[in-house]
Design a protein around this motif. Structure first.
Motif, PDB file in Angstrom:
ATOM      1  N   UNK A  30       0.854  -1.181   0.000  1.00  0.00           N
ATOM      2  CA  UNK A  30       0.000   0.000   0.000  1.00  0.00           C
ATOM      3  C   UNK A  30       0.894   1.237   0.000  1.00  0.00           C
ATOM      4  N   UNK A  31       0.586   2.168  -0.894  1.00  0.00           N
ATOM      5  CA  UNK A  31       1.419   3.369  -1.005  1.00  0.00           C
ATOM      6  C   UNK A  31       0.535   4.585  -1.254  1.00  0.00           C
ATOM      7  N   UNK A  32       1.081   5.742  -0.949  1.00  0.00           N
ATOM      8  CA  UNK A  32       0.424   7.018  -1.222  1.00  0.00           C
ATOM      9  C   UNK A  32       1.344   7.861  -2.086  1.00  0.00           C
TER      10      UNK A  32
ATOM     11  N   UNK B 241      11.227 -12.372  -3.621  1.00  0.00           N
ATOM     12  CA  UNK B 241      10.890 -13.699  -4.181  1.00  0.00           C
ATOM     13  C   UNK B 241       9.439 -14.086  -3.900  1.00  0.00           C
ATOM     14  N   UNK B 242       8.521 -13.188  -4.221  1.00  0.00           N
ATOM     15  CA  UNK B 242       7.097 -13.458  -4.043  1.00  0.00           C
ATOM     16  C   UNK B 242       6.317 -12.634  -5.053  1.00  0.00           C
ATOM     17  N   UNK B 243       5.044 -12.919  -5.171  1.00  0.00           N
ATOM     18  CA  UNK B 243       4.176 -12.176  -6.085  1.00  0.00           C
ATOM     19  C   UNK B 243       3.892 -10.799  -5.473  1.00  0.00           C
ATOM     20  N   UNK B 244       4.025  -9.742  -6.282  1.00  0.00           N
ATOM     21  CA  UNK B 244       3.893  -8.373  -5.804  1.00  0.00           C
ATOM     22  C   UNK B 244       2.631  -7.739  -6.395  1.00  0.00           C
ATOM     23  N   UNK B 245       1.907  -7.030  -5.538  1.00  0.00           N
ATOM     24  CA  UNK B 245       0.752  -6.240  -5.982  1.00  0.00           C
ATOM     25  C   UNK B 245       0.844  -4.853  -5.338  1.00  0.00           C
ATOM     26  N   UNK B 246       0.763  -3.806  -6.177  1.00  0.00           N
ATOM     27  CA  UNK B 246       0.820  -2.426  -5.711  1.00  0.00           C
ATOM     28  C   UNK B 246      -0.598  -1.862  -5.670  1.00  0.00           C
ATOM     29  N   UNK B 247      -0.942  -1.228  -4.538  1.00  0.00           N
ATOM     30  CA  UNK B 247      -2.289  -0.675  -4.386  1.00  0.00           C
ATOM     31  C   UNK B 247      -2.168   0.729  -3.789  1.00  0.00           C
ATOM     32  N   UNK B 248      -2.639   1.711  -4.537  1.00  0.00           N
ATOM     33  CA  UNK B 248      -2.575   3.092  -4.072  1.00  0.00           C
ATOM     34  C   UNK B 248      -3.793   3.404  -3.206  1.00  0.00           C
ATOM     35  N   UNK B 249      -3.553   4.076  -2.091  1.00  0.00           N
ATOM     36  CA  UNK B 249      -4.616   4.482  -1.177  1.00  0.00           C
ATOM     37  C   UNK B 249      -4.490   5.985  -0.953  1.00  0.00           C
TER      38      UNK B 249
ATOM     39  N   UNK C  35      -6.333   9.786   3.654  1.00  0.00           N
ATOM     40  CA  UNK C  35      -7.270   9.466   4.720  1.00  0.00           C
ATOM     41  C   UNK C  35      -7.307   7.963   4.984  1.00  0.00           C
ATOM     42  N   UNK C  36      -7.276   7.168   3.913  1.00  0.00           N
ATOM     43  CA  UNK C  36      -7.256   5.714   4.084  1.00  0.00           C
ATOM     44  C   UNK C  36      -5.972   5.244   4.757  1.00  0.00           C
ATOM     45  N   UNK C  37      -4.880   5.928   4.460  1.00  0.00           N
ATOM     46  CA  UNK C  37      -3.616   5.569   5.111  1.00  0.00           C
ATOM     47  C   UNK C  37      -3.687   5.834   6.615  1.00  0.00           C
TER      48      UNK C  37
END
Length: 425
Positions: free
Chosen positions: A171-173, A192-200, A203-205
């Motif tokens: 999770x990134x802003x 060494x794992x599957x990566x998923x980037x999710x912008x928040x 306020x959510x942070x």
């Protein structure tokens, strides 16, 4: 609200569940829902609702179907469907309240987003889940170092592993759009794992991380506030607050959500006030509004050219003057209406509780003159007492005095006899 796993341990030491407010028994969980239907049984023939609400890290919640008809209760750890693999979460709500929550959040029961509950988590599932969560903090530090090295304008706020450890969500802003293609490659090579980037959002942070606000309580977004409404600076203007960004901004850097709580009450109160840009026409001159007080229902006006002299008038009188001006009538002056408002600054406080004064321990400072006078008085008293002691001594003719002087007389006789013997010798 405490729970059993947060109670005291051996020798009175705090035990703690080490989940930072998201413990398994759901007693001190963020954004928890009180199940007020738990003590009520379903009518005969009624089928319990097939969906449950499951909570994951930092208050993230989703709805799942209980297709296997498992006997689930609040606090159970379950394995749920994910893409790919499975995830591990904690049951936060069951029963008819889940139906109400899904209706409130407009989630369809037959939607594809509502996935299945596989089973209750085994010990192996729990061990893999805990092992993955233990790696999150060190990974976050390393991920921030890589993002800084690549000079990306972003902030990685949190990392969440999937229950089976096959995927990590970052999770990134960011203020602007970020090209993180190279970042994902380095993350995949490093971890060494599957990566998923999710912008928040910011306020959510703040809601995910939690904290203490300027009011001294926990943040509303991390405890009970679920929907984030936009907050404008007009909300501060309506409430006559100073437009200071340091005071109006929360920990997320945006305007505080609590500015909207009392906004409707202020707007309703301002509907009965005249517009501040309306000028009052009097025979003495034209008056302009300078200030209003919503709580007391007062307005301050000043004549053009006499800006230092303000006249305090109630809102009803101002509306009456405006109505007269609309009929092409002018009043004599504002002093006629302002003279009726005599401000009573004297406040009488009654001691209804029986408490003592707050200043009962305060000692007033004494001046130097008083101190010198007291010293002189004390010295005069001491000298008078000494004189009285001397005057009260027994006289020589007193028999008591003779008794006291006997040992001295005997000593003098012995001294005289010893002197005579020395002279003879």
């Amino acid at each position: 609200m405490g729970c059993s796993s947060c109670s005291s341990g051996k020798d009175g030491q705090p035990k703690g569940c080490k989940n930072n407010g998201t413990c398994g028994t759901d007693g001190c969980n963020k954004l928890t829902v009180f199940d007020w239907l738990s003590n009520m049984s379903l009518p005969s023939g009624a089928i319990p609702f097939s969906c449950v609400e499951i909570r994951f890290k930092n208050g993230r919640k989703n709805f799942f179907k209980n297709t296997e008809n498992l006997s689930l209760s609040i606090g159970d750890i379950v394995a749920t469907e994910a893409s790919p693999g499975h995830d591990v979460g904690i049951v936060s709500l069951t029963g008819e309240l889940v139906r109400i929550q899904m209706k409130k959040k407009k989630v369809d029961v037959d939607s594809e987003d509502v996935k299945k509950v596989y089973r209750k988590a085994s010990q192996k599932d729990i061990d893999i889940w805990q092992k993955s969560r233990d790696k999150e903090e060190s990974m976050k530090v390393r991920a921030r170092e890589i993002a800084i090295r690549l000079e990306l304008q972003m902030k990685i706020s949190d990392i969440e592993f999937q229950g089976d450890g096959s995927k990590a969500t970052f999770y990134y802003t960011a203020e602007e759009r970020v090209d993180f293609r190279q970042l994902i490659k380095e993350f995949a090579h490093e971890f060494s794992t599957r990566i998923e980037m999710r912008q928040v959002g910011f306020r959510q942070e703040a809601a995910r991380l939690g904290g203490i606000g300027s009011c001294g309580r926990e943040l509303c977004c991390s405890t009970w506030l679920t929907d984030f409404r936009s907050v404008n600076t007009s909300a501060a203007r309506y409430q006559q607050l100073s437009l200071n960004p340091q005071k109006l901004a929360g920990q997320c850097g945006k305007l505080k959500c609590c500015l909207n709580y009392e906004l409707d009450a202020y707007i309703d109160a301002l509907n009965s006030f005249p517009k501040t840009d309306t000028k009052l026409q009097t025979e003495k001159g034209t008056a302009v509004c300078q200030k209003i007080d919503i709580f007391k229902g007062l307005l301050w006006y000043a004549y053009e050219g006499e800006w230092m002299n303000w006249h305090k008038i109630s809102k009803d009188d101002v509306n009456e003057i405006i109505a007269a001006n609309n009929n092409d009538e002018k009043i004599a002056s504002l002093e006629e209406f302002a003279s009726d408002l005599i401000e009573d600054n004297k406040t009488d406080f009654e001691n209804v509780v029986g408490q003592d004064s707050l200043t009962r321990f305060d000692q007033p400072k004494r001046s130097k003159k008083r101190r010198n006078r007291n010293r002189r008085k004390n010295s005069n008293k001491k000298t008078s007492e000494k004189k009285a002691m001397v005057s009260n001594k027994p006289e020589a003719g007193n028999p008591e005095n003779k008794k006291r002087n006997r040992p001295n007389n005997q000593r003098n006789k012995k001294r005289r006899s010893s002197n005579k013997n020395n002279d003879k010798a």
